[in-house]
Design an enzyme around this catalytic site. Structure first.
Site, PDB file in Angstrom:
ATOM      1  N   GLU A  15      94.368 -50.271 -54.533  1.00  0.00           N
ATOM      2  CA  GLU A  15      95.803 -50.463 -54.301  1.00  0.00           C
ATOM      3  C   GLU A  15      96.554 -50.873 -55.566  1.00  0.00           C
ATOM      4  OE1 GLU A  15      93.854 -50.450 -50.383  1.00  0.00           O
ATOM      5  OE2 GLU A  15      93.453 -51.529 -52.261  1.00  0.00           O
TER       6      GLU A  15
ATOM      7  N   HIS B  67      94.410 -55.925 -40.506  1.00  0.00           N
ATOM      8  CA  HIS B  67      94.918 -54.687 -39.913  1.00  0.00           C
ATOM      9  C   HIS B  67      96.110 -54.939 -38.979  1.00  0.00           C
ATOM     10  CE1 HIS B  67      90.858 -53.614 -41.178  1.00  0.00           C
ATOM     11  NE2 HIS B  67      91.187 -52.340 -41.073  1.00  0.00           N
TER      12      HIS B  67
END
Length: 327
Positions: free
Chosen positions: A62, A131
């Site tokens: 990322e 998540h």
């Protein structure tokens, strides 16, 4: 007027497609966004249509993805980055907050950095920690970033295009629990001139309910239940978390005299905290009760089986409405 009914996810896909068709400088970057179309299939079919040069599958890195996007923006491109899940944005946090948010100011405004970072966020999908988190306060707190979150398919379609067309870095928060419900999308013109305007989602006279993202649906559910008990709730969809459009909120509070803010994120030092403080400062003499906040608890996100206890529902909103009216 051309109106189509589509899911929130399909509206995002259509908005990205239109932005890419209108501007060859728009690039999409992220993990598994090419042939797979992303975990939630938001970019499905776009690589096939626009080629691997404009829809790039990246390594699982990322920080590298966002750093590359910053470099591309400096050379004239308009990169749109997908972070696969909310909790995975933190490896890129330094690039976003230390570099991207500050670079335009560092260049005295002469160099724009039109980077859009799409982040699926929030709960209600039965997943585990990393998540289902709601990290919006980190970014709303950071000067130099615009932070927006649509709650309807129509807003998803238009706000992603408006974010891409702007010259500022944008954190684009997508409430993942809203990916599948359908709604009408006006393909001809947006409902608001900019994505930084709050909207009145439901008119009312007794209590103002304010929220963003997936929580707007919960607030509307609570307002519908309250109506059956003779209580009229006005619902404000904030849409933008930085900057915040306070005028519709203040106008509503001056009418109702009461306000409840709902959010999935923990309550401590949150967007709801900021809105509550600002309303207390700017509409104090209109309030008949303290501004109340309903939020996720100040704990890490729990195992999936406990998300129903952690995330605010209509009953928790209505309990706050009752407390406000009883004050």
């Amino acid at each position: 007027m051309t109106v189509e009914t589509m899911t929130f996810g399909k509206a995002l896909n259509a908005g990205l497609r239109r932005a890419m068709a209108n501007d060859s400088r728009v690039l999409l970057m992220g993990e598994d966004i090419g042939p797979l179309g992303g975990v939630f299939r938001i970019t499905e079919g776009l690589q096939e249509e626009f080629s691997e040069n404009r829809v790039l599958d990246t390594p699982l890195a990322e920080s590298g993805i966002v750093g590359t996007a910053i470099g591309l923006a400096m050379t004239g491109f308009r990169p749109v980055v997908e972070i696969q899940f909310d909790g995975f944005v933190f490896p890129a946090f330094d690039q976003i907050t230390t570099q991207l948010a500050k670079l335009t100011n560092r260049h005295d405004g002469r160099q724009p950095f039109p980077v859009v970072i799409r982040i699926p966020y929030g709960g209600h999908i039965g997943a585990v920690e990393h998540h289902q988190e709601s990290p919006e306060a980190y970014f709303a707190h950071t000067p130099g970033l615009r932070v927006i979150s649509p709650s309807t398919p129509n807003d998803a379609y238009w706000m992603i295009q408006q974010a891409i067309a702007g010259n500022d870095p944008v954190i684009f928060l997508e409430p993942k629990s809203r990916y599948w419900p359908k709604g009408e999308v006006d393909l001809d013109e947006p409902a608001a001139a900019t994505p930084y305007q709050a909207r009145v989602a439901r008119s009312g006279t007794d209590v103002t309910l304010v929220g963003h993202g997936a929580m707007v649906t919960v607030l509307l559910q609570a307002a519908a239940q309250a109506e059956s008990e003779g209580i009229s709730c006005e619902v404000i969809d904030l849409r933008s978390l930085s900057p915040i459009d306070y005028q519709p909120v203040l106008d509503s509070v001056r009418k109702t005299g009461r306000m409840v803010y709902g959010q999935e994120a923990p309550g401590n030092v949150s967007v709801g905290s900021e809105v509550a403080a600002t309303v207390m400062e700017r509409a104090f003499f209109s309030l008949e009760a303290p501004v109340l906040r309903v939020s996720g608890f100040d704990t890490p996100f729990p195992p999936a089986k406990l998300e129903g206890l952690y995330l605010p529902d209509a009953d928790r909103i209505l309990e706050a409405v009752d407390r406000s009216l009883a004050y």
